[in-house]
Write a protein that holds these residues in place. Structure first.
Motif, PDB file in Angstrom:
ATOM      1  N   HIS A 208       1.044  -0.988   0.351  1.00  0.00           N
ATOM      2  CA  HIS A 208       0.093   0.073  -0.006  1.00  0.00           C
ATOM      3  C   HIS A 208       1.140   1.315  -0.381  1.00  0.00           C
ATOM      4  N   PRO A 209       0.733   2.103  -1.129  1.00  0.00           N
ATOM      5  CA  PRO A 209       2.242   3.241  -1.166  1.00  0.00           C
ATOM      6  C   PRO A 209       1.818   4.018   0.157  1.00  0.00           C
ATOM      7  N   LEU A 210       0.394   4.698   0.891  1.00  0.00           N
ATOM      8  CA  LEU A 210       0.847   5.340   1.847  1.00  0.00           C
ATOM      9  C   LEU A 210       1.038   5.167   3.275  1.00  0.00           C
ATOM     10  N   LEU A 211       0.373   3.751   3.283  1.00  0.00           N
ATOM     11  CA  LEU A 211       1.860   2.929   4.101  1.00  0.00           C
ATOM     12  C   LEU A 211       2.831   2.929   4.145  1.00  0.00           C
ATOM     13  N   LEU A 212       2.971   2.586   2.935  1.00  0.00           N
ATOM     14  CA  LEU A 212       4.998   2.544   2.673  1.00  0.00           C
ATOM     15  C   LEU A 212       5.469   3.884   3.194  1.00  0.00           C
ATOM     16  N   ALA A 213       5.076   4.842   2.953  1.00  0.00           N
ATOM     17  CA  ALA A 213       5.445   6.087   2.197  1.00  0.00           C
ATOM     18  C   ALA A 213       5.650   6.705   4.291  1.00  0.00           C
ATOM     19  N   LEU A 214       3.875   6.580   4.719  1.00  0.00           N
ATOM     20  CA  LEU A 214       4.818   6.904   6.415  1.00  0.00           C
ATOM     21  C   LEU A 214       5.352   6.291   7.282  1.00  0.00           C
ATOM     22  N   THR A 215       4.944   4.209   6.891  1.00  0.00           N
ATOM     23  CA  THR A 215       6.235   4.385   7.774  1.00  0.00           C
ATOM     24  C   THR A 215       7.620   4.042   7.524  1.00  0.00           C
ATOM     25  N   THR A 216       8.017   4.535   6.292  1.00  0.00           N
ATOM     26  CA  THR A 216       9.818   5.176   5.928  1.00  0.00           C
ATOM     27  C   THR A 216       9.557   6.250   7.107  1.00  0.00           C
ATOM     28  N   ASP A 217       9.058   7.062   5.795  1.00  0.00           N
ATOM     29  CA  ASP A 217       8.925   8.273   7.101  1.00  0.00           C
ATOM     30  C   ASP A 217       9.812   8.167   8.286  1.00  0.00           C
ATOM     31  N   LEU A 218       8.733   7.291   8.916  1.00  0.00           N
ATOM     32  CA  LEU A 218       9.091   7.495  10.597  1.00  0.00           C
ATOM     33  C   LEU A 218       9.914   7.086  10.664  1.00  0.00           C
ATOM     34  N   MET A 219      10.387   5.386   9.883  1.00  0.00           N
ATOM     35  CA  MET A 219      11.715   5.320  10.200  1.00  0.00           C
ATOM     36  C   MET A 219      13.241   5.870  10.301  1.00  0.00           C
ATOM     37  N   ARG A 220      12.515   6.870   9.127  1.00  0.00           N
ATOM     38  CA  ARG A 220      13.855   8.121   9.374  1.00  0.00           C
ATOM     39  C   ARG A 220      14.148   9.421   9.582  1.00  0.00           C
ATOM     40  N   ARG A 221      12.949  10.255  10.157  1.00  0.00           N
ATOM     41  CA  ARG A 221      12.983  10.841  11.026  1.00  0.00           C
ATOM     42  C   ARG A 221      13.322  10.721  12.546  1.00  0.00           C
ATOM     43  N   ASP A 222      12.199   9.116  12.705  1.00  0.00           N
ATOM     44  CA  ASP A 222      12.300   9.198  14.338  1.00  0.00           C
ATOM     45  C   ASP A 222      13.533   7.855  14.759  1.00  0.00           C
ATOM     46  N   GLY A 223      14.078   7.435  13.784  1.00  0.00           N
ATOM     47  CA  GLY A 223      14.880   6.483  14.180  1.00  0.00           C
ATOM     48  C   GLY A 223      14.419   5.089  13.715  1.00  0.00           C
ATOM     49  N   THR A 224      15.032   3.749  13.806  1.00  0.00           N
ATOM     50  CA  THR A 224      14.616   2.682  13.922  1.00  0.00           C
ATOM     51  C   THR A 224      14.010   2.077  14.994  1.00  0.00           C
ATOM     52  N   ASP A 225      14.097   2.587  16.282  1.00  0.00           N
ATOM     53  CA  ASP A 225      13.783   1.699  17.552  1.00  0.00           C
ATOM     54  C   ASP A 225      12.213   2.398  17.657  1.00  0.00           C
ATOM     55  N   GLN A 226      11.653   3.129  16.949  1.00  0.00           N
ATOM     56  CA  GLN A 226      10.934   4.063  17.141  1.00  0.00           C
ATOM     57  C   GLN A 226       9.356   3.080  16.512  1.00  0.00           C
ATOM     58  N   MET A 227       9.060   1.601  16.765  1.00  0.00           N
ATOM     59  CA  MET A 227       8.071   1.107  16.083  1.00  0.00           C
ATOM     60  C   MET A 227       6.727   1.099  16.902  1.00  0.00           C
ATOM     61  N   GLU A 228       7.266   1.232  18.181  1.00  0.00           N
ATOM     62  CA  GLU A 228       6.212   1.928  19.099  1.00  0.00           C
ATOM     63  C   GLU A 228       4.548   3.051  18.337  1.00  0.00           C
ATOM     64  N   LYS A 229       5.645   3.747  17.447  1.00  0.00           N
ATOM     65  CA  LYS A 229       4.773   4.527  16.853  1.00  0.00           C
ATOM     66  C   LYS A 229       3.349   3.903  15.310  1.00  0.00           C
ATOM     67  N   VAL A 230       4.847   3.124  15.023  1.00  0.00           N
ATOM     68  CA  VAL A 230       3.884   2.566  14.026  1.00  0.00           C
ATOM     69  C   VAL A 230       2.675   2.164  14.389  1.00  0.00           C
ATOM     70  N   VAL A 231       2.228   2.232  15.549  1.00  0.00           N
ATOM     71  CA  VAL A 231       0.616   1.239  15.170  1.00  0.00           C
ATOM     72  C   VAL A 231       0.262   1.856  15.140  1.00  0.00           C
ATOM     73  N   GLN A 232       0.571   3.571  15.458  1.00  0.00           N
ATOM     74  CA  GLN A 232      -0.711   4.681  15.026  1.00  0.00           C
ATOM     75  C   GLN A 232      -0.952   4.488  13.446  1.00  0.00           C
ATOM     76  N   LEU A 233      -0.824   4.461  13.098  1.00  0.00           N
ATOM     77  CA  LEU A 233      -0.931   4.670  11.455  1.00  0.00           C
ATOM     78  C   LEU A 233      -2.030   3.808  10.749  1.00  0.00           C
ATOM     79  N   PRO A 234      -2.395   2.807  11.348  1.00  0.00           N
ATOM     80  CA  PRO A 234      -3.772   2.254  11.167  1.00  0.00           C
ATOM     81  C   PRO A 234      -4.746   3.307  11.249  1.00  0.00           C
TER      82      PRO A 234
END
Length: 697
Positions: A208-234
């Motif tokens: 899903h392109p938007l999910l891909l974009a948001l997840t990638t941006d989150l990882m690049r901006r907040d670091g690879t240890d910020q997976m807790e924030k990924v659960v907010q994407l849905p």
């Protein structure tokens, strides 16, 4: 296409794909004089319509063609709005000012005939308001102009546009699809993220392109240890996807559609609080993320997953209740369903409840390979691929049936292809190239000699049953013996365990059609995985003393029913499921706080949840330790989740990264399992605290 609404285009939102549409635009640029043409772009929210239009606009401007960008949300309310918006664009972008004595319509038509123009009209969901005027008044006046009209909307142009005598031959339709795995990695290639994290993102985004974009941006901006924030994407994505479902009844209906493979109006109304009328059901069917299928309406697979994740985060109690009601309805319908629907029910049950499967191995994570990849039967042209996969697997000492004679695996594969081709399941990429396979034998009189030649120890493990199978006709065969499986480990787009999970899922789904699957192994991981997936051990035979670690496992749908399998494997206990759903769970972050302070009585006693329950710190610690060491673990906590929490919070001998490696998971997957374990522990704890409060009152 990634969706440009996610923000300015940076690396993390680079434009990928669009080859088909750019080629069509190039053809139009190279063939003037054909009159007005229309491109109809469609797709679900976040699929990348706006980004594609941006790319088309840039290509047209690069060819020195005038481009007018029109926002359908603003201009499609009335015919005058359309003309005024075009007039404004012509003036502000190209300095073409209308004369005082010239009407809007005359000015716009004159300008569009004066110069070759691409009109890009985004957000055309409100097309119906001006549609009759466009078809009857504006577009007929432009039919001989050198204009290309690109119209983007979620649902695409109505059918009557394609049957209109004037326009039927001038419309090209471009429905946008999810990214292929190749496109995902093209998007990620310059992201600077580690390869392992790119693999996690590729699997989690599901194309899903938007999910891909948001997840990638989150990882690049907040670091690879910020997976807790990924659960907010849905939650973010569900808001985007549900923009077109403004009415509350549609929102509720979409949530329920995410819980079933498909539903007609009657089935939906059995689940809905407010039943749908016929007109509302038809309106629901017109949404971009909903498609008509023989069984009724079905939700787009990725949209369904996103909506379920959001539903579970917002209201886990209601989510669990509705999930159980939906599953009970599938169980009720299963006996009278045809073969295809039964397979759909089983596939949906595995997808819907895979988070509750005791995921002792990534072979039960079925999220990575889906839809676009193809699960097809075997063809002779596949054999070179399968032999190559098998050779690599053998060289790496990966699992193959330990009972196959050494050096005979390739010959056995050729024999299976000749005598039992229907037992070979092949997973392919979007180009139809094999990615992996599983192969077995339907056991009957014609195939038992093959088992005797290539895996004679199997016959000993089967015992007296082998003699019965020697006389069974091929038409009566109902048992499939799994012998070989391998995936392409040389490609870089899929993890081997993703493909293994898909093969395992396909095999499970096929079994639910009413036959028996058997597999012999001494692999400890499979010994853990198979029984938790519904397989039962066959009684040992006298010859088993020669194979001390070998067990023959069977999943027998000749005898077991779908409801018993679901209850045993996925729900564990239906009454417990209903009880757990009735009580609101303790929030996962509060559960985490309890575990973090489990050995500090003062801090533990100061936590609100402990004080409200009237417990001492030692009492809460004893309760948590009891839950995390109980055998079996209380529902919905699984053995794996219990194990993760014990190692993370009771023993605390390893760092999180070390624990992830110990559980054969990436850090992302380990975090996801830990979060889920805390949520499930919250359900258990709610019931325990309720019982404690009731007892003390």
């Amino acid at each position: 296409m990634n969706n440009s609404s996610a923000g300015p285009i940076s690396h993390a939102q680079r434009i990928v794909g669009g080859t088909r549409e750019i080629r069509a635009l190039s053809d139009w640029l190279e063939t003037p004089g054909e009159g007005m043409q229309i491109f109809a772009v469609s797709g679900i929210g976040g699929i990348g319509k706006t980004t594609l239009l941006t790319k088309l606009a840039a290509e047209a401007r690069g060819a020195s063609v005038r481009v007018l960008w029109v926002d359908g949300q603003l201009c499609l309310h009335t015919p005058r709005d359309v003309l005024a918006y075009l007039d404004m664009s012509l003036e502000t972008e190209y300095g073409r000012v209308r004369r005082a004595d010239e009407t809007l319509l005359a000015h716009v038509i004159g300008e569009l005939y004066r110069e070759r123009t691409v009109i890009i009209m985004d957000n055309c969901e409100s097309l119906a308001r001006s549609e009759s005027w466009l078809l009857a008044q504006l577009l007929p006046r432009l039919q001989d102009s050198a204009c290309l009209l690109v119209m983007a909307s979620r649902t695409g142009l109505p059918l009557h546009w394609y049957t209109d005598p004037m326009w039927s031959g001038r419309i090209q339709s471009f429905p946008l699809e999810l990214f292929t795995r190749e496109q995902i990695y093209e998007y990620l290639q310059d992201s600077g993220l580690p390869d392992r994290l790119q693999q996690d993102i590729a699997q989690r985004s599901e194309g899903h392109p938007l999910l891909l974009a948001l997840t990638t941006d989150l990882m690049r901006r907040d670091g690879t240890d910020q997976m807790e924030k990924v659960v907010q994407l849905p939650r973010i994505l569900s808001a985007e996807l549900l923009r077109e479902a403004a009415d509350p009844y549609m929102y509720e209906a979409l949530q329920l559609l995410s819980l079933v493979p498909a539903a007609d109006q009657t089935m939906l109304n059995r689940l809905l609080k407010h039943p749908l009328q016929a007109a509302e059901y038809m309106a629901l069917s017109s949404l971009s993320c909903v498609r008509m299928v023989p069984a009724g309406l079905a939700l787009h697979q990725v949209v369904g997953r996103i909506l379920r994740d959001d539903y579970k985060q917002r209201d886990p109690g209601e989510y669990n209740t509705m999930r159980w009601r939906a599953l009970k309805l599938l169980i009720e319908l299963y006996p009278t369903a045809d073969r295809l629907r039964r397979m759909q029910f089983a596939a949906h049950a595995l997808e819907l409840y895979r988070e509750q499967l005791p995921a002792a191995h990534q072979y039960v994570d079925f999220s990575g390979v889906h839809g676009q990849e193809q699960r097809q039967g075997f063809g002779p042209e596949d054999l070179p691929y399968l032999h190559r996969f098998l050779e690599v697997s053998l060289s790496r000492s990966d699992w193959q049936s330990e009972l196959v004679k050494a050096g005979e695996h390739h010959r056995l594969l050729d024999e299976i292809a000749k005598w039992s081709p229907m037992s070979i399941l092949v997973t392919r990429n979007t180009d139809g190239i094999p990615l992996g396979f599983s192969a077995g034998l339907w056991l009957h009189a014609e195939t038992m000699p093959l088992l005797e030649r290539y895996a004679p120890l199997y016959l000993e493990m089967l015992g007296k049953e082998a003699e019965e199978l020697r006389t069974l006709s091929s038409e009566s065969a109902d048992t499939m013996c799994m012998l070989l499986a391998a995936v392409n480990v040389d490609q870089s787009f899929y993890r081997p365990e993703e493909l293994g999970a898909e093969l395992f899922q396909s095999w499970m789904i096929e079994t639910t059609n009413g036959w028996r699957a058997i597999i012999a192994t001494e692999d400890p991981q499979l010994h853990m995985l198979l029984p938790l997936s519904g397989f039962q051990p066959k009684p040992p035979q006298p010859s088993d003393r020669h194979q001390p670690g070998m067990v023959v496992w069977e999943l027998d749908f000749r005898q077991a029913s779908f409801d018993r399998w679901v209850e045993r494997v996925i729900l564990q206990s239906a009454p417990q499921q209903e009880l757990a759903a009735e009580l609101p769970p303790v929030p996962w972050d509060q559960v985490r706080s309890l575990l973090q302070h489990l050995y500090n009585d003062n801090l533990l006693r100061s936590l609100p949840i402990v004080a409200e329950a009237g417990m001492s710190g030692a009492g809460m610690r004893d309760l948590m330790q009891t839950i995390l060491t109980a055998e079996p673990p209380p529902y919905p906590l699984t053995e794996l989740e219990q194990h993760i929490l014990r190692e993370s919070y009771l023993r605390k001998n390893h760092r999180k990264s070390q624990l992830a490696d110990a559980f054969h998971m990436s850090r992302t997957t380990f975090y996801r399992h830990t979060r889920q374990a805390l949520e499930h522990l919250g359900h258990v704890l709610a019931g325990k605290l309720n019982g404690f409060t009731t007892k003390n009152n």
